[in-house]
Structure formats: structure tokens, C-alpha cells
Design a protein around this motif. Structure first.
Motif: not given
Lengths: 293, 359
Positions: B124-137, B250-261
């Protein structure tokens, strides 16, 4: 308006004093980028070393001649450091590898400085005869800060005259515009670039020394100075003398007046202002037209 | 930068796959050989074996390391995933960034808050954190990717620093004291918490491998081709009628999500996160790890991350806090001895080339 000006005049003046120091430090960063296309992340370390030269030379009482000696020593150090950095970066073409190299140098310099001067905050006293206060707008104001503004203004004018009115300045501007052509007419452009790098670093060291009575000297200050100078340079426009001046004035006001007026948002103001400028004018407020103006 | 108009006429829509000029690390990138021009089966086999061995070694670390080094190894893996996300932008897309710490921190804080208030489940934490980071990105990137080069670098620096300062003053996340008291994660909701250092480490390793696999898939996908196209000749792509903005965003959002993970993995390991963990130095070291490792290859920067953190946190313990000095020496030496980073050390091509920073 008058009342507002009256209430905030000292904040604004402080902003100008900060801008004066920032201009001296940032103009070297900007010109080196403009002429050599080198992003020098060791610039903050050079500046902090200038401040520590003040600590070393001015530890017991400060007179004006002694202060001048310290300024000359800082300038000489900056000149040497800048020339060395120019030689080191001359074979490194790519910005990211320049960043790796110069940040490496900055880390080494920071550690050496910490080793010599310790981790505590060191203070540098302004020359005794400039230590008093004068009356500005009917309020007392430290004379030293006014002197800094004056010195910085003189240096800015001199820089402008050298770049615009002398043969050396013309060569520098020509090197920015077309290095191969300048080489073709028989000028060793490597020397030009080394000279610009040395002069820029000398200004940074002097700026750091002049700022030392206000900001002090401590480990980590080099990062702060570097960040502020980078903001000044990109806000003003890379490679531009007038841009560095405008950027320094803006950052100075944001850091003093802005912080005084909007203290709740103080820590966000600088970077929010930078983001706002860059997103509306990506090349900065006054970008270089053809070179180092 | 690229005067590609002359070529533009005689190339069809996806020209980059046969543009040999600017493909750094061709053959030097085992993770990417499948997308390369010339197939190098021998390299591919060697690379697969090497990667398999590396994963095996990483997975077996808890069997013979004490809890402290295991914790360090976990932090290195989390940082390495952050570095992979930086490389995705800096090396693959040609957009040098100092802003990934913002999304790293967002993922970390989101995971920590979920852990404290909602669920101890790592998934759950992984999903929420990744989603939050991708959203901010998505929100910040929508503006940031309009710029490029040094200006992009400075805008992302502003994003990172602003996030740092928000974290520093927001009481929900502990402000400058940091977010403490994060419970140990369990894998599934309601499962037993992972108390053993080795088990937590395996979770972090899993997140790292998953994130890196996503990055590899992206790089090999058509999107990855377009990203390299942006790096090697954005004007040419534009001249061909391709809108590069969606590619970069798209690249920026993907990278943001990975950084969030990566941030969620970091918090799972340390169970603490403070504003210092997303400061300027972390951003700088993440970018420099990419340069040190060899921008554009994914495995090089991972090695770069290992070297940087090992020197800073582990080796410095043996030389009396001289981590910064040794890191500085390492950077300076690497610039001259490894012109193309660790990844280019053995297969050094004859021609050097300025990578996409700035210009």
C-alpha cells in the motif's frame, strides 16, 4: 507610499548591500559561463576561501591598510585559483562532467578549509574606522555596508568600461562571439579564457572577503553562496554583466525586503521568484546579446 | 544545436533508431542491447549472466552481513533507484535535473504517513507513495519541461529546494525534526511486520528491481526511443512534426513515480525521514552518480550510486569523517580517468561527444 518607504527603507538598503556583494561574486560565474561555457561549481568555495583569508589576516583588529592588504591577497588567491580551474576544465567539454569536476574541487576545498579553520562560525571585523554608523533617512546605518555598495558600484563601472572600451575587453567579447576567428587573427584564446576565469575568481574571492564582516565564515557557507550566485546568474541572464547586476539587485531585495514583508513565506521566496522569472523569461531578464555585455 | 534539417527530409517518422551519431554506450549498455542497432549476442549473454549474478549476490547479502551493513545496503539500493530516475531524465532524455529529490521526498513522506496513520503494508505504501510522487511530477513537470538545458536544471533545482523548504516547515510531516515513529512494514495489509533487517532489505531489493525493470522497459519502448530522440535532436523531431512536449512530460512523470518508489523504499529501510534527506547535497550526489556511472546507461549510474554512498557513508567511517574529501578526490579523478563514466570504462569508443547537458 512615503510611510511605507520610510518603514522599509533600511530593509531595501540592506538589500542593496547584499546585492553589491552578490554582484561581485556572481559576475565571475556569469562571465566564465559566457566566455568559456564552463559551469564552475567551485565558485562558492573560492568565495568562502576569500572570507577565510580575511579570518586569517584580520584576526586582531582591522585597519584600512590591513583590510586593503587582505583584499589584495584574496584577489591574488582568486586569480591563481581561477587560472588553475581554467586549466583543469579546458579539456572537459561537457557541462555535466564540468559539474562533476568542479564540485569535486569544491568538496576538497571545503574539507581543507574545515581542517584549517575548524567547523565554528568565524567572524571578521570591518575596519575600525568604518565600523561606525551614519545617519541614512534619519536612521543610523552601518557605514561599512555603504562602503561595500560604493566599492561594488565602482568595480561594476570599471568592468563595464574594460569590457566595452578597451582592446582587452574587445578581445574578450570577440572570443565569446567567435573563438576560431579570434584565434585566426593571432590571439591565444586559451590565455584570454584563463584570464577571464582568473579575474572572475578574483572577484568572487574579494566579494567573499567583503561579505565576511556581514555573513561571517563557516563550513557550508560556500554552498549557500554558490546557490545564491547561480540564482543571480540565471535570473539575470547567463554571460551578461548587466544581467548579473539586475539579478543581484532582485535577489538582494527578495532576500531582505521580501523576507521582512512576508516573513511567513521567507524561505520560499527566493526559489519561487527564480522559478517565476525562468518560466516567463527562460533566458533571464537581461540575457547577453552577442557576448559579455 | 543539431542542424538536422538537411537529413530531415529523407528520414521517416522514427528516425532515431538508425541515427548512429549520438548513441552513447552502444554495446556498453547490456541492459539496452536489445534496442541497439547492431545485435551483439555475445555481449547480451555476458550481460544477462552478469546481471543475474549481481542480483544473486545482492539477494544473498543478508545471509552473511550484519544488520548495520545490511541497512546501509538497503539505503544504497533506495538511493540507486532515485539515481535511475535521474538518469532516465538526464542521460536518456537529455534533461539534467536536480529536482528528483522532490518526488523522492514526496514518496517517502507519503509512505511514512500511510504507515503511521493507515496501513503498515509495504505494498500500500509503495502504491500511495509512487502515485503521490507521480502526481506532483505531473503538476510541476507540466511547467518545468517547457524549458531545457541549464534553465531546466535550475527550475528543477527550484522545485527540489521549494519541496525541501515545505517539508522543513510543515508540521504534519514533523517539520525540521523529521517524520519519526514510522512502524515496521508488513508486506500485505494485516500481515506480520518485518522485524528482521534481512527481510526489510529483501523488500527494498524487490522495490529496486521492480523500479529498475520499469525503467528498462520504458527505455526499450517506443517512448524510450522518442526520449533519446529528444536528447539527440529535439529540433529535428519537431521539424518532423512530432510534438516533443508529451514525450518529455511522460518521461518526467515516470521518473517522478520511480523517485517516489525509491522514497518509499528508503523509508521502509530507515523508518525515519527528515528534510535533510531531500536537500541540495542529495540532489547533487544523485546527479553526479549519474555522471560518474555514465549517463544514459542505466546500470552505470546504479554502480555510480553504490560508489558514492559507499565512499560517503561506509569508507568515511574508517578515515575519520573524511567522506566529503574522498568523494571530491573521486570525482576529480573520475573526470580524467573515466571520460564516459564507469559504464564506458571498458568499451571506450574512439570519439568523445558532449552529452546533452546545457547547450
Amino acid at each position: 507610499v512615503i510611510a511605507w518607504l520610510d518603514a522599509n527603507s533600511l530593509s531595501m538598503l540592506n538589500g542593496v548591500a547584499l546585492a553589491a556583494v552578490l554582484f561581485l561574486i556572481a559576475v565571475g560565474l556569469s562571465l566564465v559561463f559566457g566566455t568559456m561555457d564552463v559551469l564552475n561549481l567551485a565558485h562558492g568555495a573560492v568565495s568562502l576561501t576569500g572570507a577565510y583569508i580575511g579570518v586569517a589576516l584580520l584576526d586582531r583588529g582591522t585597519t584600512i591598510p590591513l583590510f586593503v592588504v587582505a583584499v589584495l591577497a584574496a584577489a591574488a588567491f582568486g586569480m591563481v585559483a581561477g587560472t588553475l580551474l581554467a586549466a583543469m576544465t579546458s579539456s572537459v567539454g561537457d557541462h555535466l562532467r564540468q559539474a562533476l569536476l568542479t564540485l569535486g574541487v569544491a568538496l576538497i576545498a571545503g574539507d581543507v578549509l574545515r581542517e584549517i579553520f575548524g567547523a565554528d562560525v568565524e567572524s571578521v571585523s570591518a575596519p575600525a574606522s568604518l565600523g561606525g554608523a551614519v545617519s541614512v533617512f534619519g536612521k543610523p546605518y552601518p557605514m561599512y555596508r555603504l562602503v561595500i555598495i560604493g566599492v561594488s558600484a565602482v568595480i561594476a563601472v570599471l568592468l563595464y568600461l574594460v569590457l566595452e572600451r578597451t582592446r582587452a575587453g574587445a578581445i574578450v567579447r570577440a572570443t565569446v562571439a567567435d573563438r576560431a576567428m579570434v584565434e585566426a587573427i593571432g590571439v591565444r584564446t586559451n590565455l584570454v579564457l584563463g584570464g577571464v576565469f582568473g579575474a572572475g575568481a578574483a572577484l568572487a574571492a574579494v566579494g567573499g572577503l567583503l561579505a565576511a564582516p556581514i555573513l561571517g565564515a563557516q563550513p557550508g557557507l560556500d554552498d549557500t553562496i554558490l546557490l545564491l550566485a547561480l540564482v543571480v546568474v540565471v535570473v539575470g541572464g547567463l554571460g551578461s554583466l548587466r544581467g548579473a547586476l539586475v539579478g543581484a539587485l532582485l535577489v538582494g531585495q527578495v532576500q531582505t525586503l521580501g523576507v521582512a514583508l512576508l516573513s511567513d513565506y521567507a524561505s520560499f521566496l527566493l526559489f519561487a521568484a527564480m522559478a517565476a522569472v525562468l518560466l516567463t523569461r527562460p533566458r533571464g531578464l537581461l540575457p547577453a546579446r552577442t557576448g559579455a555585455h | 544545436m543539431i542542424t538536422g534539417q538537411a537529413h530531415a527530409g529523407d528520414v521517416e517518422v522514427t528516425p532515431m533508431e538508425h541515427t548512429p551519431v549520438n548513441e552513447p554506450a552502444e554495446g556498453a549498455a547490456p541492459l539496452r542491447t536489445a534496442d541497439g542497432v547492431g545485435n551483439r549476442p555475445r555481449h547480451a549473454v555476458v550481460a544477462r549472466v552478469a546481471i543475474g549474478l549481481a542480483i544473486l549476490v545482492l539477494a544473498s547479502l543478508p545471509l552473511f552481513l550484519a544488520p548495520y551493513p545490511i541497512g546501509l545496503a538497503g539505503r544504497i539500493l533506495a538511493f540507486a533507484l532515485l539515481v535511475v530516475s535521474v538518469d532516465l531524465l538526464t542521460g536518456v532524455t537529455g534533461m539534467p535535473t536536480l529536482g528528483q529529490v522532490a518526488y523522492f521526498g514526496t514518496g517517502a513522506y507519503a509512505a511514512g504517513l500511510v504507515g503511521i496513520h493507515l496501513s503498515a503494508s509495504g505494498v500500500v505504501q509503495l502504491l500511495v507513495g509512487t502515485a503521490a510522487a507521480a502526481l506532483l511530477a505531473l503538476v510541476t513537470g507540466a511547467v518545468a519541461v517547457r524549458t531545457s538545458g541549464i534553465v531546466f536544471l535550475m527550475v528543477t533545482l527550484a522545485i527540489g529546494e521549494l519541496t525541501h523548504r515545505v517539508a522543513d516547515s510543515l508540521t504534519v510531516v514533523g517539520a525540521s525534526n523529521g517524520l519519526a515513529g514510522i512502524p515496521a512494514i508488513s508486506v500485505l495489509p494485516g500481515g506480520p511486520p518485518l522485524q528482521l533487517a534481512g527481510l526489510v532489505y529483501w523488500w527494498v531489493l524487490g522495490v529496486f528491481l521492480l523500479g529498475t525493470a520499469v525503467a528498462v522497459l520504458v527505455v526499450r519502448s517506443p517512448l524510450g526511443r522518442s526520449m533519446r530522440g529528444v536528447r539527440d535532436g529535439e529540433k529535428r523531431l519537431r521539424a518532423l512534426g512530432q510534438n516533443t512536449y508529451p514525450v518529455k512530460l511522460t518521461a518526467y512523470v515516470v521518473a517522478g513515480g520511480l523517485a517516489g518508489a525509491a522514497g518509499t523504499a528508503w523509508v521502509a529501510q530507515t523508518r525515519f525521514f527528515s528534510p535533510g534527506d531531500l536537500g541540495f547535497d542529495v540532489a547533487a550526489f544523485a546527479l553526479l552518480s549519474v555522471v560518474l556511472g555514465g549517463a544514459g546507461t542505466l546500470w552505470g549510474p546504479v554502480l555510480g550510486a553504490f560508489v558514492v554512498i559507499l565512499v560517503r557513508d561506509w569508507l568515511s567511517a574508517y578515515v575519520d569523517g573524511k567522506g566529503a574529501l574522498m568523494l571530491g578526490v573521486l570525482f576529480v579523478v573520475a573526470v580524467y580517468t573515466l571520460p564516459r563514466g564507469i559504464a564506458g570504462a571498458r568499451w571506450r569508443p574512439r570519439t568523445g561527444r558532449a552529452t546533452g547537458a546545457g547547450s
